[in-house]
Scaffold this motif. Structure first.
Motif, mmCIF file in Angstrom:
data_model
loop_
_atom_site.group_PDB
_atom_site.id
_atom_site.type_symbol
_atom_site.label_atom_id
_atom_site.label_comp_id
_atom_site.label_asym_id
_atom_site.label_seq_id
_atom_site.Cartn_x
_atom_site.Cartn_y
_atom_site.Cartn_z
ATOM 1 N N MET A 53 44.965 10.464 -37.683
ATOM 2 C CA MET A 53 45.831 9.401 -37.169
ATOM 3 C C MET A 53 46.639 9.869 -35.956
ATOM 4 S SD MET A 53 45.180 6.768 -39.007
ATOM 5 C CE MET A 53 46.541 5.618 -38.828
ATOM 6 N N GLY A 54 46.699 8.998 -34.966
ATOM 7 C CA GLY A 54 47.483 9.296 -33.777
ATOM 8 C C GLY A 54 46.732 10.105 -32.735
ATOM 9 N N TYR A 56 43.712 9.188 -31.418
ATOM 10 C CA TYR A 56 42.827 8.363 -30.598
ATOM 11 C C TYR A 56 43.559 7.166 -30.002
ATOM 12 C CZ TYR A 56 39.664 10.952 -33.679
ATOM 13 O OH TYR A 56 39.024 11.931 -34.382
ATOM 14 N N GLY A 57 44.859 7.198 -30.031
ATOM 15 C CA GLY A 57 45.635 6.067 -29.527
ATOM 16 C C GLY A 57 45.771 4.988 -30.587
ATOM 17 N N ASP A 58 46.539 3.958 -30.282
ATOM 18 C CA ASP A 58 46.775 2.881 -31.248
ATOM 19 C C ASP A 58 45.482 2.181 -31.621
ATOM 20 O OD1 ASP A 58 49.394 3.475 -31.156
ATOM 21 O OD2 ASP A 58 49.965 1.823 -29.823
ATOM 22 N N GLU A 59 44.666 1.954 -30.600
ATOM 23 C CA GLU A 59 43.398 1.274 -30.826
ATOM 24 C C GLU A 59 42.534 2.079 -31.791
ATOM 25 O OE1 GLU A 59 41.222 -1.965 -30.542
ATOM 26 O OE2 GLU A 59 43.179 -1.646 -29.619
ATOM 27 N N ASP A 61 43.563 4.259 -34.054
ATOM 28 C CA ASP A 61 44.127 4.198 -35.412
ATOM 29 C C ASP A 61 43.642 2.959 -36.147
ATOM 30 O OD1 ASP A 61 45.443 6.506 -34.970
ATOM 31 O OD2 ASP A 61 47.465 5.662 -34.938
ATOM 32 N N ARG A 62 43.574 1.867 -35.408
ATOM 33 C CA ARG A 62 43.138 0.615 -36.024
ATOM 34 C C ARG A 62 41.691 0.701 -36.496
ATOM 35 N NH1 ARG A 62 41.853 -3.805 -32.225
ATOM 36 N NH2 ARG A 62 39.831 -3.641 -33.208
ATOM 37 N N ASN A 88 50.927 -1.414 -41.456
ATOM 38 C CA ASN A 88 50.891 -0.075 -40.889
ATOM 39 C C ASN A 88 51.712 0.907 -41.700
ATOM 40 O OD1 ASN A 88 49.181 -0.683 -38.832
ATOM 41 N ND2 ASN A 88 50.823 -1.184 -37.375
ATOM 42 N N LYS A 89 52.865 0.467 -42.108
ATOM 43 C CA LYS A 89 53.751 1.333 -42.870
ATOM 44 C C LYS A 89 53.210 1.560 -44.277
ATOM 45 C CE LYS A 89 58.767 1.771 -42.400
ATOM 46 N NZ LYS A 89 59.992 0.951 -42.325
ATOM 47 N N SER A 92 50.140 4.373 -44.956
ATOM 48 C CA SER A 92 50.344 5.799 -45.169
ATOM 49 C C SER A 92 50.794 6.106 -46.596
ATOM 50 C CB SER A 92 51.364 6.341 -44.163
ATOM 51 O OG SER A 92 52.571 5.620 -44.312
ATOM 52 N N ASN A 299 42.285 10.127 -24.509
ATOM 53 C CA ASN A 299 43.522 10.518 -23.842
ATOM 54 C C ASN A 299 43.614 12.014 -23.638
ATOM 55 O OD1 ASN A 299 43.330 8.328 -25.495
ATOM 56 N ND2 ASN A 299 45.522 8.056 -25.746
#
Length: 456
Positions: A53-54, A56-59, A61-62, A88-89, A92, A299
């Motif tokens: 998580m985190g 590959y960017g927000d996209e 993560d989705r 989202n919360k 985890s 990124n």
RNA sequence: GUGGUUGUAGCUCAGUUGGUUAGAGCGCCUGAUUGUGGUUCAGGAGGUCGUCGGUUCGAGACCGAUCUUCCACCCCA
């Protein structure tokens, strides 16, 4: 069992022929990886969520498939997130594991975890499936294979040069002509962003620029403007939109545009080095092309960026990509470990080879010879010969039942078995074998020795 | 995740403004040919029309939901 069984969206079953074709590609790529000195590793199909998580960017993560915790997962769920329906919360607190999204991040994790056992520079390859919760399209699946080769622990640009050769080697071996290896450099992109005063909007800037060939100059400008890049800055980009011609002439223009950017000029030097080396060494089937608009995703690229396009006549996205990341293992706490790597998209290469009819005829062949079964006595006699053939490395089998001859012959025909051997009473008495060539339709009586030499 | 699209026999597809027992080609099975496949000829089998629900005297055709396919966006191999 009332319902028809099915498989999830974006996944596939593979028939024996498809597996044979896929293995042909796998084996070709694996062979090339090994001749270039890469060693295989494998990592688990799922990782701890925090590893992925985190990254590959927000996209990204989705698109990561999360694995629900076992047991009574709701009892440990974040009640606040649950009550406010904050997915989202909540995620985890009910999911601690996730399916592998690519091979690069797990590799970075592997390097950090095994740093004391690894001899650097470490050249590894990895061929495993990855999963993305994407919406499927042609050539886009939710489960697909990546074939990655990466080097960590060397800053040398010779690695980039070798990766271009590796691409060329694989596509030559697959007889796939007309492949374009596009190359760019992150430093050039950040240099341009610097020059136009958009350094803090690098990602937005590159994402927009990347769409140039798809949506055109005007739309790109519009998108940049909407992302908050100044009109003034955009007009400075004008020479970029009209960039064309050879690698060298594009470089010349870039030198002018980037004259005030130290970073940008560094990127140009790196590209020049790679281009010079490649033009000295030569490529057999692929073409190397500078593409300043190439800014695909990831990124973490810091230097070279690669993307491989299928031949123009095949309408499919890229069939490979890669690049240099100076600090990939940094995210796992290991500093100053430069890496560079490339990836082959097996499933897309498959579609390309299928469309261009480039799979060799021989991939369909499973068994070289089938022995017709006339009964137990003949079957036993046949198996003795089959044993000898197999020891000689010839794939051979006996039809398991004394079915009608027509049925057995049809079976051989359908399975694309090139030879059939008939052993009946007559052959047993004379210790001969009737060998039939299924493609020519001819047959002759031969000895066991001749049988081996004919089939080998 | 947003918008659109597709789904009829194993495969590729027909099926007219809703109207009797849903068709074709290819494939498949049987026989001509009890030691010969791929060619030929003669017969034959095979469909809850993706699924569930609704409208209607009547639905493969119309409506809704859902699954799937493909496409665009997003992103990417």
């Amino acid at each position: 069992m009332a319902q028809k069984p099915s498989i999830p969206k974006g996944t596939r079953d593979f028939t024996p022929i498809e597996v044979a074709k896929r293995n042909y590609i796998f084996n070709t790529i694996r062979g090339a990886f090994e001749t270039f000195g890469f060693q295989p590793i494998e990592t688990p199909s799922f990782e701890n969520s925090e590893t992925l998580m985190g990254k590959y960017g927000d996209e990204g993560d989705r698109l990561i498939f999360k694995i629900l915790n076992s047991g009574d997962y709701l009892s440990k769920a974040n009640t606040e997130a649950y009550n406010t329906k904050d997915s989202n919360k909540l995620t985890s607190s009910i999911s601690e594991k996730a399916l592998r999204y690519d091979l690069t991040v797990p590799f970075a994790r592997y390097v950090v975890q095994h740093q004391n056992e690894i001899e650097f520079p470490f050249k590894r390859y990895q061929i495993q499936p990855v999963w993305r919760a994407d919406r499927p399209q042609k050539g886009r699946f939710r489960e697909f294979y990546q074939c990655d080769a990466d080097v960590v622990g060397s800053d040398s640009l010779w690695q980039e040069v070798e990766f271009i050769q590796l691409y060329d080697t694989v596509f030559k071996a697959l007889k796939l002509e007309g492949v374009t290896i596009k190359i760019n450099n992150r430093k050039i992109l950040s240099g341009i962003a610097e020059v136009i005063g958009a350094s803090n909007k690098l990602i937005d800037f590159t994402v927009a620029l990347d769409k140039l060939d798809k949506i055109g100059e005007e739309k790109v400008k519009e998108e940049m403007l909407s992302k908050g890049i100044s009109q003034d800055g955009i007009s400075k980009l004008q020479p970029l939109f009209s960039l064309s011609g050879s690698f060298e002439s594009q470089m010349e223009s870039l030198r002018t545009i980037l004259a005030t950017s130290k970073d940008g000029l560094k990127g140009i030097e790196e590209l020049a080095f790679i281009n010079l080396a490649i033009s000295e060494l030569g490529l057999t089937t692929a073409t190397l092309q500078l593409d300043v608009t190439l800014a695909r995703g990831l990124n973490y690229y810091t230097g070279a960026i690669f993307e491989v396009s299928a031949p123009q006549e095949v309408k499919i996205g890229s069939i490979g990509g890669g690049g240099r990341y100076d600090d990939l293992t940094g995210i796992f706490g290991m500093k100053d470990m430069s890496g560079v790597g490339i990836s082959f998209g097996l499933d897309r290469i498959y579609l390309v080879l299928e469309e261009l009819n480039l799979f060799p005829e021989t991939v369909n062949k499973s068994v070289e010879v089938l022995f017709i079964n006339f009964g137990d006595k003949e079957a036993l006699f046949s198996l003795k010969a089959i044993k000898v053939l197999r020891e000689a490395g010839i794939n051979a089998e006996l039809y398991p039942e004394a079915a009608k001859m027509k049925k057995q012959m049809t079976h051989a025909n359908r399975r694309n078995i090139p030879f059939v051997v008939l052993v009946g009473e007559e052959e047993i008495t004379s210790s001969t074998y009737t060998l039939k060539d299924m493609t020519l339709g001819e047959q002759y009586k031969v000895s066991l020795q001749d049988l081996i030499s004919k089939l080998k």
